[in-house]
Design a protein around this motif. Structure first.
Motif, PDB file in Angstrom:
ATOM      1  N   GLU A 147      -3.709  -1.382  13.925  1.00  0.00           N
ATOM      2  CA  GLU A 147      -3.497  -0.142  14.678  1.00  0.00           C
ATOM      3  C   GLU A 147      -2.521   0.740  13.914  1.00  0.00           C
ATOM      4  O   GLU A 147      -1.432   0.291  13.531  1.00  0.00           O
ATOM      5  CB  GLU A 147      -2.953  -0.462  16.069  1.00  0.00           C
ATOM      6  N   ILE A 148      -2.914   1.971  13.646  1.00  0.00           N
ATOM      7  CA  ILE A 148      -2.073   2.911  12.922  1.00  0.00           C
ATOM      8  C   ILE A 148      -1.432   3.873  13.918  1.00  0.00           C
ATOM      9  O   ILE A 148      -2.122   4.516  14.715  1.00  0.00           O
ATOM     10  CB  ILE A 148      -2.890   3.672  11.864  1.00  0.00           C
ATOM     11  N   ARG A 149      -0.104   3.952  13.885  1.00  0.00           N
ATOM     12  CA  ARG A 149       0.648   4.771  14.826  1.00  0.00           C
ATOM     13  C   ARG A 149       1.512   5.783  14.079  1.00  0.00           C
ATOM     14  O   ARG A 149       1.793   5.630  12.892  1.00  0.00           O
ATOM     15  CB  ARG A 149       1.544   3.893  15.701  1.00  0.00           C
ATOM     16  N   HIS A 153       0.859  -1.193   0.000  1.00  0.00           N
ATOM     17  CA  HIS A 153       0.000   0.000   0.000  1.00  0.00           C
ATOM     18  C   HIS A 153       0.891   1.237   0.000  1.00  0.00           C
ATOM     19  O   HIS A 153       1.787   1.369   0.834  1.00  0.00           O
ATOM     20  CB  HIS A 153      -0.911   0.012   1.226  1.00  0.00           C
ATOM     21  N   PRO A 154       0.661   2.157  -0.905  1.00  0.00           N
ATOM     22  CA  PRO A 154       1.566   3.313  -1.020  1.00  0.00           C
ATOM     23  C   PRO A 154       1.617   4.197   0.220  1.00  0.00           C
ATOM     24  O   PRO A 154       2.590   4.949   0.399  1.00  0.00           O
ATOM     25  CB  PRO A 154       0.995   4.071  -2.229  1.00  0.00           C
ATOM     26  N   ALA A 155       0.613   4.116   1.088  1.00  0.00           N
ATOM     27  CA  ALA A 155       0.602   4.969   2.276  1.00  0.00           C
ATOM     28  C   ALA A 155       1.399   4.382   3.434  1.00  0.00           C
ATOM     29  O   ALA A 155       1.739   5.089   4.380  1.00  0.00           O
ATOM     30  CB  ALA A 155      -0.843   5.223   2.722  1.00  0.00           C
ATOM     31  N   VAL A 156       1.698   3.084   3.364  1.00  0.00           N
ATOM     32  CA  VAL A 156       2.332   2.404   4.497  1.00  0.00           C
ATOM     33  C   VAL A 156       3.846   2.582   4.439  1.00  0.00           C
ATOM     34  O   VAL A 156       4.493   2.227   3.457  1.00  0.00           O
ATOM     35  CB  VAL A 156       1.968   0.905   4.512  1.00  0.00           C
ATOM     36  N   LYS A 157       4.407   3.088   5.545  1.00  0.00           N
ATOM     37  CA  LYS A 157       5.849   3.282   5.663  1.00  0.00           C
ATOM     38  C   LYS A 157       6.501   2.139   6.424  1.00  0.00           C
ATOM     39  O   LYS A 157       7.564   1.655   6.042  1.00  0.00           O
ATOM     40  CB  LYS A 157       6.130   4.608   6.375  1.00  0.00           C
ATOM     41  N   GLU A 158       5.870   1.720   7.519  1.00  0.00           N
ATOM     42  CA  GLU A 158       6.418   0.662   8.364  1.00  0.00           C
ATOM     43  C   GLU A 158       5.298  -0.267   8.796  1.00  0.00           C
ATOM     44  O   GLU A 158       4.145   0.169   8.956  1.00  0.00           O
ATOM     45  CB  GLU A 158       7.093   1.258   9.609  1.00  0.00           C
ATOM     46  N   LEU A 169      -5.647  -5.575   2.226  1.00  0.00           N
ATOM     47  CA  LEU A 169      -4.974  -6.837   2.531  1.00  0.00           C
ATOM     48  C   LEU A 169      -5.801  -8.046   2.098  1.00  0.00           C
ATOM     49  O   LEU A 169      -5.250  -9.088   1.724  1.00  0.00           O
ATOM     50  CB  LEU A 169      -4.679  -6.923   4.024  1.00  0.00           C
ATOM     51  N   ALA A 170      -7.123  -7.918   2.170  1.00  0.00           N
ATOM     52  CA  ALA A 170      -8.004  -9.049   1.838  1.00  0.00           C
ATOM     53  C   ALA A 170      -7.818  -9.521   0.401  1.00  0.00           C
ATOM     54  O   ALA A 170      -8.142 -10.670   0.079  1.00  0.00           O
ATOM     55  CB  ALA A 170      -9.462  -8.659   2.079  1.00  0.00           C
ATOM     56  N   ALA A 227      -9.921   0.145   8.368  1.00  0.00           N
ATOM     57  CA  ALA A 227     -10.858  -0.563   7.496  1.00  0.00           C
ATOM     58  C   ALA A 227     -10.360  -0.579   6.052  1.00  0.00           C
ATOM     59  O   ALA A 227     -10.482  -1.594   5.342  1.00  0.00           O
ATOM     60  CB  ALA A 227     -12.238   0.090   7.580  1.00  0.00           C
ATOM     61  N   GLU A 228      -9.798   0.532   5.601  1.00  0.00           N
ATOM     62  CA  GLU A 228      -9.279   0.595   4.231  1.00  0.00           C
ATOM     63  C   GLU A 228      -8.101  -0.351   4.041  1.00  0.00           C
ATOM     64  O   GLU A 228      -7.986  -1.037   3.014  1.00  0.00           O
ATOM     65  CB  GLU A 228      -8.862   2.030   3.894  1.00  0.00           C
TER      66      GLU A 228
END
Length: 552
Positions: free
Chosen positions: A525-527, A470-475, A511-512, A505-506
């Protein structure tokens, strides 16, 4: 069995020479051809009928060009097709590659390519066939054998499936790649004999090992036949009556491959096969068939513990009730035993050992929270965590290692992983445990980071790598959290690139489409940031500690 002064337990010898797996079926057909071999939703086949189907299928596979050493995939639920094609492939010297039908296209594609699978069998169900067909050309898969579900159902169910389940039927193209199962078994000629030996590779059983990257554990005929023979010694030998094994564990899982399939054929037991776990169907089948053997994972026992007492069937016919695949919580075992009056014993193993290496006695002493003493003919060693060449004293913790005839030949086309998995000739399990004075094995920790979900290994790295797409995920870090039903479940923590937004949810929906249902995180959990070591590597131990503190 005898205990050495150090932390080593040696089991007694298994009275069996190295064997071909097909010898198990040949013996059952010869001695008990008129006994029921399979009960599938009420429709039955005798051992003589299964033996004849295996003979025809073996001829058909040779006609399709399957040669000794060729890899053949089984992407099937528990059905007579699985049993027949398993032995047919082995009869002609082929190698079975087990595929989980719930795999995603990506996972199926990787396993076909890595194993070099030439042919594969699938049911005529859209949800399974479509994934295999989509990757066939790109992966090099040459032949897809389509097995019609309606042909193995009882008459009324068969009619209902044909009339009312049309949406579930696969749209099978008429091309050279697809072959109908009925065509495969059409010829009555015997297969051409081929030279086969017990040390020949029989099954590639894919497992993530310590890295999460799937690797094919090379299990020979001798490995798998030995574990079946060990099982026979463990349960006290054959009985004068026919055993009945209820088989709801999927046979593409190595625990069921040995217990539900190989061991049942070893003793000519009736295999009561269910394509999946549906609780009402399972309970009705128990009432109808009155099985004597049940091999399950903790998830099944948890589910059965939730059944109202009035709905529980009489389980008094169960003589052997074994749990494996994941640790069985003591309270789950005690609840099941109190509600049913049936004793449950826990065992322990891994794909690389066919899989069983330890198990509590069916009738003897069971120690709480122990997975029992070593299996017959098996040697357990507790080796130092800092120095794996050191054998630890009795009672002291270390890495559980094992020797025995059931231990794999190595990892398919991966000599480095094979070398890393052995120390002084002993197989390293990656688990921390100790042996008590009586030789009972207690597991206390896991070296691996894998997550045990209802008997399946879920690898954090698989989930993390999917999240990174996902382009938004860094770690991303995935850890195990307790789950009442599955024992453990994944929880995913992510940090986002600056300026990006993403909801749990997005990310769940993202991932699904990339990982299987069993791998989907229980929560996300997004931190702002994730914990790191001093040298900047992501560190999961802080998150594990946080979760433990929250639950405490």
């Amino acid at each position: 069995m005898a205990m050495s002064p150090a932390g080593v337990m040696e089991g007694g010898a298994v009275p069996a020479r190295p064997r071909l797996l097909t010898e198990l079926l040949d013996r059952a057909v010869e001695r008990h051809g008129d006994w029921t071999a399979i009960d599938f939703l009420g429709r039955t086949w005798t051992y003589a009928e299964i033996g004849e189907a295996v003979r025809r299928a073996a001829r058909g596979l040779q006609d399709l060009g399957l040669k000794p050493g060729d890899r053949f995939g089984l992407c099937l639920p528990n059905t007579p097709y699985f049993v027949i094609l398993y032995f047919a492939v082995l009869r002609v010297g082929g190698v079975v590659v087990n595929f989980n039908p719930l795999y995603t296209e990506h996972e199926i594609d990787h396993q076909i390519r890595d194993s070099g699978t030439r042919m594969i069998a699938v049911p005529d169900l859209k949800m399974i066939h479509s994934k295999v067909a989509a990757v066939a050309e790109g992966s090099g898969l040459e032949t897809i054998i389509v097995c019609p579900m309606a042909d193995i159902l009882p008459p009324l169910q068969s009619i209902g499936f044909r009339l009312f389940k049309r949406a579930d039927h696969a749209d099978v193209p008429r091309d050279d790649r697809h072959v109908a199962y009925t065509s495969l078994i059409a010829r009555v000629a015997d297969p051409t004999p081929v030279a086969r030996f017990p040390d020949d590779l029989a099954v590639l059983q894919y497992t993530g090992g310590t890295t999460g990257i799937p690797k094919g554990a090379m299990l020979s005929h001798a490995n798998l036949a030995a574990n079946s023979a060990q099982m026979l010694v463990h349960v006290g030998g054959e009985r004068p009556f026919q055993e009945r094994t209820i088989g709801v564990l999927p046979m593409f899982h190595v625990f069921a491959l040995t217990t539900v399939l190989n061991f049942s054929v070893e003793i000519a037991a009736e295999m009561i096969l269910l394509p999946r776990f549906d609780c009402p169907q399972f309970l009705n089948t128990m009432r109808r068939t009155k099985p004597t053997q049940f091999f399950g994972v903790p998830t099944l026992y948890v589910a059965l513990n939730k059944v109202p007492p009035a709905d529980l069937p009489d389980m008094s016919t169960l003589r052997a009730c074994v749990s494996g695949g994941a640790p069985l919580p003591l309270e789950v075992r005690e609840t099941f035993e109190a509600r049913t009056g049936v004793r449950v014993v826990e065992g322990y193993g891994l794909s690389e050992a066919s899989p069983i290496i330890a198990c509590n006695s069916i009738e003897g002493v069971v120690k709480e929270n122990s997975c029992g003493p070593q299996f017959p003919g098996t040697r357990l060693e507790i080796r130092g965590l800092d120095d794996p060449h050191q054998i630890m004293p009795t009672g002291e913790r270390g890495e559980v290692c094992v020797r025995g005839p059931q231990v794999m030949q190595g990892y398919w086309r991966n000599p480095q992983a094979t070398a890393d998995c052995f120390v002084d000739g002993a197989l390293r399990t990656g688990d921390v445990g100790y042996l008590d004075d009586d030789g009972y094995l207690f597991l206390v920790d896991r070296i691996k980071d894998l997550i045990l979900c209802g008997g399946y290994n879920v690898y954090p790295r698989t989930i993390e790598e999917a999240a990174y797409h996902h382009p938004a995920v860094k770690e991303a870090i995935a850890i195990a959290v307790p789950d009442e039903y599955r024992g453990q479940a994944p929880k995913l923590f992510v940090a986002l690139h600056e300026g990006q937004s993403l909801t749990p949810a997005e990310l769940h929906d993202f991932l699904a489409e990339r990982i299987s249902k069993i791998e989907i995180p229980k929560s996300i959990e997004i931190r702002d940031a994730l914990p790191k070591t001093l040298i900047g590597k992501l560190s999961r131990k802080e998150l594990v500690a946080e979760e433990a503190a929250l639950r405490a």
